[in-house]
Design an enzyme around this catalytic site. Sequence first.
Site, short mmCIF file in Angstrom:
data_model
loop_
_atom_site.label_atom_id
_atom_site.label_comp_id
_atom_site.label_asym_id
_atom_site.label_seq_id
_atom_site.Cartn_x
_atom_site.Cartn_y
_atom_site.Cartn_z
N ARG A 118 5.85 5.52 1.85
CA ARG A 118 4.67 6.39 1.94
C ARG A 118 4.46 6.76 3.40
NH1 ARG A 118 -1.49 4.72 -0.13
NH2 ARG A 118 -2.22 6.89 -0.36
N HIS A 153 7.81 -7.28 -1.34
CA HIS A 153 7.50 -6.56 -0.10
C HIS A 153 8.52 -6.90 0.98
CE1 HIS A 153 3.91 -4.80 -1.60
NE2 HIS A 153 3.14 -5.86 -1.55
N ARG A 185 -8.06 2.88 -4.99
CA ARG A 185 -9.10 3.33 -4.06
C ARG A 185 -9.26 4.84 -4.20
NH1 ARG A 185 -9.71 4.72 1.56
NH2 ARG A 185 -7.49 5.21 1.48
N LYS A 186 -8.40 5.62 -3.51
CA LYS A 186 -8.50 7.07 -3.62
C LYS A 186 -7.25 7.71 -4.24
CE LYS A 186 -11.62 8.35 0.12
NZ LYS A 186 -11.72 9.12 1.37
N LYS A 242 0.80 -1.24 0.00
CA LYS A 242 0.00 0.00 0.00
C LYS A 242 0.83 1.29 0.00
CE LYS A 242 -2.88 -2.63 -0.50
NZ LYS A 242 -3.33 -2.72 -1.88
N SER A 296 -4.75 2.72 4.02
CA SER A 296 -4.92 2.08 2.71
C SER A 296 -4.92 0.56 2.87
CB SER A 296 -3.77 2.53 1.78
OG SER A 296 -3.90 1.91 0.53
N GLY A 304 2.37 2.23 -2.79
CA GLY A 304 2.41 2.73 -4.17
C GLY A 304 2.97 1.70 -5.14
N THR A 305 2.90 0.43 -4.75
CA THR A 305 3.46 -0.66 -5.57
C THR A 305 2.85 -0.70 -6.97
OG1 THR A 305 3.42 -1.85 -3.46
CG2 THR A 305 4.07 -3.11 -5.41
P1 A3P Z 1 -5.28 4.43 -1.32
O1 A3P Z 1 -5.82 3.20 -0.66
O2 A3P Z 1 -4.84 5.47 -0.32
O3 A3P Z 1 -6.14 4.99 -2.35
P2 A3P Z 1 -0.21 -0.62 -3.49
O4 A3P Z 1 -0.16 -0.46 -4.94
O5 A3P Z 1 1.16 -0.61 -2.85
O6 A3P Z 1 -1.06 -1.76 -3.07
O7 A3P Z 1 -0.87 0.71 -2.91
C1 A3P Z 1 -2.18 1.02 -3.19
C2 A3P Z 1 -2.37 2.50 -2.96
O8 A3P Z 1 -1.84 3.22 -4.06
C3 A3P Z 1 -3.85 2.85 -2.90
O9 A3P Z 1 -3.93 4.00 -2.06
C4 A3P Z 1 -4.14 3.17 -4.36
O10 A3P Z 1 -5.29 3.93 -4.57
C5 A3P Z 1 -2.88 3.94 -4.72
N1 A3P Z 1 -2.62 3.95 -6.17
C6 A3P Z 1 -2.83 2.94 -7.06
N2 A3P Z 1 -2.47 3.31 -8.28
C7 A3P Z 1 -2.00 4.58 -8.19
C8 A3P Z 1 -1.51 5.52 -9.14
N3 A3P Z 1 -1.42 5.22 -10.42
N4 A3P Z 1 -1.13 6.73 -8.69
C9 A3P Z 1 -1.22 7.04 -7.38
N5 A3P Z 1 -1.71 6.21 -6.44
C10 A3P Z 1 -2.10 4.98 -6.82
#
Ligand code: A3P
Length: 306
Positions: free
Chosen positions: A134, A111, A268-269, A48, A142, A50-51
């Site tokens: 993050r 991870h 998500r957001k 979560k 998240s 920004g992967t």
């Molecule tokens: P939120 O839950 O705060 O919206 P991961 O990819 O490590 O699983 O992290 C997921 C988080 O990154 C989620 O945050 C998701 O919405 C956000 N995310 C996914 N794609 C993204 C993008 N292209 N740019 C910015 N944030 C992104």
Amino acid sequence: QQQNNWDGVPMCLYQGIWCPIFLLRPLLSLQKNFKPHDTSILLASLPKAGTTWLKALLFAIVNRDRFPIDQSPLLTTNPHKLVLSLECYYYVDQVNPDLENLPQPRVFSTHLPLNVLPPGFMINSTSKIVYVSRNPLDQFISEREFLLKNRLLPDCEPPLPLDQAFDMFCEGVHAFGPFWEHILGYWRASLENPDRVLFLQYEDMKRDTVSHVRKIAEFLGLPFSDEEEKRGMVGEISQLCSFEKLKNLETNKTGVLHGNVANSSFFRKGEIGDWRNHLSPDMAERMKEVIDAKMSGSGLKLDNYF
Ligand code: A3P
């Protein structure tokens, strides 16, 4: 072995990290067997952080000669299917996943913290690591929202009440935690080996994606040529991988990744500071104290966006 259960995920303490139990065997196998090539690229992150975004960006940057933007596989395929994690390869085939025949350069994600990567990882190759961190408050929320929607295992317990889950997170008891060890491991490596480890922050990337795309490409030894710059390719890649673009693609609105995990649950957001809608100022204060206690003197500031 010390065991715990964080937000429905059974975990055990292994070499100082909280490892989800279903990943312990894959971890042991990859520690023993994985050999990076000199050209391999490893995206490392806590869940979560920004992967998904970085998977998309790395895929687009590395493969920009193979696919024009309007024919990019990212338009039809979730980034997690284009860049797989080492844990996933060794989960599916715990002995000998076929990693040698992947397209070159091989791009993986993980991870895992740096200290549990295969011994000699940093000395036995010139492979590159891109790390994204993050703000832990946003990362915590998240991950929690993700686990509320997705049962990672069919029989795992429901998530804990918010305050209990937060307490455990602040004590470092969460998947791949403690978060400060995870982040500091890669942070220190990036200071010692800036050619090998690039340390990025999600929030900085949100504020200025374009210059980070350039920075990542330069770090990988794949800088944009003058001609690519003139064609506006850096902006095109940033757009293609933006939250809004990826979230609204049909594949990410409707597809399923594995098990019951919907592609949409990775989008998500995508905002900075959503923790304010879930956590109290006292909780944020507590997190600040944890960060100060664990990370002061490192030169890294994680609370820029509190
Ligand atoms: P939120 O839950 O705060 O919206 P991961 O990819 O490590 O699983 O992290 C997921 C988080 O990154 C989620 O945050 C998701 O919405 C956000 N995310 C996914 N794609 C993204 C993008 N292209 N740019 C910015 N944030 C992104």
